[in-house]
Design an enzyme around this catalytic site. Structure first.
Site, short mmCIF file in Angstrom:
data_model
loop_
_atom_site.label_atom_id
_atom_site.label_comp_id
_atom_site.label_asym_id
_atom_site.label_seq_id
_atom_site.Cartn_x
_atom_site.Cartn_y
_atom_site.Cartn_z
N LYS A 55 0.82 -1.22 0.00
CA LYS A 55 0.00 0.00 0.00
C LYS A 55 0.85 1.27 0.00
CE LYS A 55 -4.28 -1.80 0.81
NZ LYS A 55 -5.51 -1.49 0.14
N SER A 305 1.69 -9.70 0.12
CA SER A 305 1.18 -8.32 0.15
C SER A 305 1.56 -7.52 1.38
CB SER A 305 -0.34 -8.34 -0.01
OG SER A 305 -0.91 -9.21 0.96
#
Length: 316
Positions: A55, A305
């Site tokens: 992110k 991730s």
């Protein structure tokens, strides 16, 4: 519609733009996991990224693309996790305020991260309506720019830089896998794979307890998430509209994994690779292991991730 998607040149420019904000994360392999799964897996370790998740890329790109006038009023978002920390950090590096609306039940580790990066947390009830109305009030009061967590082209463009690095550093992949929640990482990954090597199969992985992307993919229309229930707290959100357009176009399949399978995969990564991953991060390996025939003998890229797990609450 397609022309609205970021071009390869735009993604390369985003990669250049966010250099001061990110790491070029390593690719790791495990011969033990390869043996267990019957394929060659290359793990792109975004759990080693700034703020501990991919992110950081999308948030940095979105912040850096604001005008000076917009920057002066700061940025705002609603997020229960990694996007919150990523935006708070990007704002701090840019020297601007960040207002982060977080549900009261967001993991403590993620609240601490936002505070640590200097973000101002505004708590709300743990439902989408409350998140959106609280954010609206914050934006009205501060004039801050809303940076959505995933359904936003500047964010998708930033997340796409992960696959850009992956495919530059690891050639000859047959498949590339990413988890899907809101779909920003998956959409960016699918777009880059299409630009750089259209023969790569892009496969998404999703928890069975939050399978709106799977349902939407097979129905050909977006079906919102209804009462998700999974240990993968980073994948609870509904699939974004822009992301769904890209996913329909460029993703070949979405595979599911149950919570016990996710926990098993997470544990395997801890034990075999000696690295920290959060439950959402283990979903692609879990889905791969639940569908081993599909991957046998292939070279598979897996995006890990993030690694923001509450170590006091490990599920094993």
């Amino acid at each position: 519609m397609k022309t609205a998607f970021p071009s390869l040149a735009a993604i390369e420019a985003a990669h250049e733009r966010i250099q001061p904000f990110i790491h070029r994360t390593p690719i790791l392999t495990s011969s033990a996991i390869n043996e267990i799964t019957g394929c060659e897996i290359y793990f792109k370790c975004e759990n080693f990224q700034k703020v501990g998740a991919f992110k950081a890329r999308g948030a940095a790109n979105a912040v850096m693309k604001l005008t000076d006038a917009q920057k002066s009023k700061g940025v705002a978002t609603h997020s229960s996790g990694n996007h919150a920390a990523a935006l708070a950090r990007a704002a701090r590096v840019a020297g601007i305020p960040a207002y982060i609306v977080m549900p009261s039940n967001a993991p403590d580790v993620k609240k601490k991260a936002v505070k640590g990066y200097g973000g101002e947390i505004i708590e709300c009830e743990p439902n989408l309506k409350s998140r959106e109305s609280t954010l609206e009030a914050v934006v009205e009061k501060t004039g801050a720019s809303f940076i959505p967590p995933f359904d936003y082209m500047d964010v998708i463009e930033g997340q796409a830089t992960c696959a850009l690095e992956f495919l530059e550093d690891q050639e000859n992949l047959d498949m590339i896998m990413a988890p899907v929640g809101g779909g920003g990482l998956l959409a960016g990954t699918a777009l880059v794979a299409n630009y750089l090597n259209p023969s790569i199969e892009v496969i998404a992985a999703e928890p069975k307890g939050a399978d709106d992307a799977f349902q939407s993919f097979h129905a050909g229309r977006r079906i919102p998430q209804a009462e998700p229930n999974t240990i993968a707290d980073g994948l609870l959100t509904s699939l974004g509209e822009l992301n769904f357009g890209l996913i329909k176009e460029y993703v070949s399949d979405i595979l599911l994994a149950s919570d016990p399978e996710i926990i098993e995969a997470m544990r395997m990564i801890f034990e075999r690779m000696k690295i920290v991953v959060e439950p959402s991060c283990a979903v692609p390996l879990a889905a791969l292991m639940a569908n081993q025939d599909k991957f046998r003998g292939k070279k598979v890229g897996v995006i890990l991730s993030g690694g923001n797990v509450d170590l006091g609450k490990l599920p094993f």
